[in-house]
Design an enzyme around this catalytic site. Structure first.
Site, PDB file in Angstrom:
ATOM      1  N   ILE A 158      20.755 -35.236  10.224  1.00 55.53           N
ATOM      2  CA  ILE A 158      20.719 -35.017  11.673  1.00 55.53           C
ATOM      3  C   ILE A 158      20.350 -36.400  12.215  1.00 55.53           C
ATOM      4  O   ILE A 158      19.189 -36.797  12.178  1.00 55.53           O
ATOM      5  CB  ILE A 158      19.707 -33.931  12.088  1.00 55.53           C
ATOM      6  CG1 ILE A 158      20.077 -32.584  11.459  1.00 55.53           C
ATOM      7  CG2 ILE A 158      19.649 -33.820  13.614  1.00 55.53           C
ATOM      8  CD1 ILE A 158      19.101 -31.447  11.762  1.00 55.53           C
ATOM      9  N   PRO A 159      21.337 -37.158  12.675  1.00 55.44           N
ATOM     10  CA  PRO A 159      21.203 -38.619  12.818  1.00 55.44           C
ATOM     11  C   PRO A 159      20.432 -39.094  14.048  1.00 55.44           C
ATOM     12  O   PRO A 159      20.984 -39.763  14.925  1.00 55.44           O
ATOM     13  CB  PRO A 159      22.656 -39.081  12.853  1.00 55.44           C
ATOM     14  CG  PRO A 159      23.375 -37.939  13.494  1.00 55.44           C
ATOM     15  CD  PRO A 159      22.679 -36.696  13.007  1.00 55.44           C
ATOM     16  N   CYS A 160      19.146 -38.818  14.083  1.00 59.48           N
ATOM     17  CA  CYS A 160      18.318 -39.294  15.186  1.00 59.48           C
ATOM     18  C   CYS A 160      18.227 -40.816  15.208  1.00 59.48           C
ATOM     19  O   CYS A 160      17.906 -41.405  16.239  1.00 59.48           O
ATOM     20  CB  CYS A 160      16.936 -38.656  15.141  1.00 59.48           C
ATOM     21  SG  CYS A 160      16.064 -38.872  13.588  1.00 59.48           S
ATOM     22  N   HIS A 161      18.557 -41.470  14.093  1.00 58.92           N
ATOM     23  CA  HIS A 161      18.539 -42.945  14.058  1.00 58.92           C
ATOM     24  C   HIS A 161      19.633 -43.553  14.929  1.00 58.92           C
ATOM     25  O   HIS A 161      19.558 -44.721  15.284  1.00 58.92           O
ATOM     26  CB  HIS A 161      18.681 -43.447  12.615  1.00 58.92           C
ATOM     27  CG  HIS A 161      19.975 -43.062  11.961  1.00 58.92           C
ATOM     28  ND1 HIS A 161      20.165 -41.830  11.363  1.00 58.92           N
ATOM     29  CD2 HIS A 161      21.151 -43.728  11.835  1.00 58.92           C
ATOM     30  CE1 HIS A 161      21.388 -41.766  10.882  1.00 58.92           C
ATOM     31  NE2 HIS A 161      22.012 -42.909  11.154  1.00 58.92           N
TER      32      HIS A 161
END
Length: 195
Positions: A158-161
């Protein structure tokens, strides 16, 4: 352009479900090019992915509490960990841009909406908090989107970066800006771009 989340299928979990039956059953630590990563899963999918702090890191480990379940559920959790390990290895090798493993994040309905928007955001592309707020048809919820982003317990996948400041500056990341920058660079290289 970010796809509106109303067109996507939401991750079907809620906070109550997480408290009653979606806790982690199995955990594994793996080595990655960016350091050690802790994975945890239950019978439904991966529930946690977090970096473990190295000697020079200034972030704390996110604790995972494992619960006991019957053998079949434990075996299902272990299978999810196996798949996560394989997919992460391919991701770090620059050979995987879309994860397919089942996810079992625990959060509020709003957090799930934000996380779904993050999942829909293109690999190798950065967005702002306001972009994500617009994607969920709630453009005034920029701060709430930031909080939901920070509550994400399944980093990388879950690409919060991929969320940066509106002006393009790197903003906070639970595991430090160095790791965030390296993840963004890895993805940019995989799609043939440079930061």
């Amino acid at each position: 352009m970010i796809q509106k989340t109303k067109d996507l299928q939401y991750i079907p979990l809620s906070r109550d479900a997480g408290l009653s039956g979606y806790q982690a059953l199995a955990e594994r630590v793996i080595d990655t090019p960016l350091g050690k990563v802790s994975l945890a899963a239950n019978q439904f999918g991966l529930s946690h992915l977090s970096f473990l702090p190295g000697q020079d890191d200034d972030f704390a480990a996110r604790e995972v509490t494992l619960v006991a379940r019957e053998q079949q559920a434990l075996e299902q959790a272990e299978a999810h960990l196996d798949q996560a390990e394989r997919e992460l290895s391919a991701y770090f090798a620059g050979k995987l841009t879309t994860f397919s493993l089942a996810l079992a994040p625990v959060g509020t309905p709003f957090q799930h909406q934000v996380w779904q928007a993050l999942l829909a955001h293109p690999f190798g592309d950065a967005a702002s908090y306001s972009d994500i707020a617009s994607a969920i048809d709630n453009p005034k919820a920029v701060r709430a989107v930031g909080s939901a982003n920070g509550a994400n317990r399944i980093a990388i996948i879950i690409p919060c970066h991929r969320i940066i400041g509106k002006g393009g500056a790197l903003t906070g990341y639970a595991y430090g800006l160095g790791i965030k920058q390296q993840l963004l660079a890895l993805e940019a290289e995989a799609v043939g771009e440079s930061l």
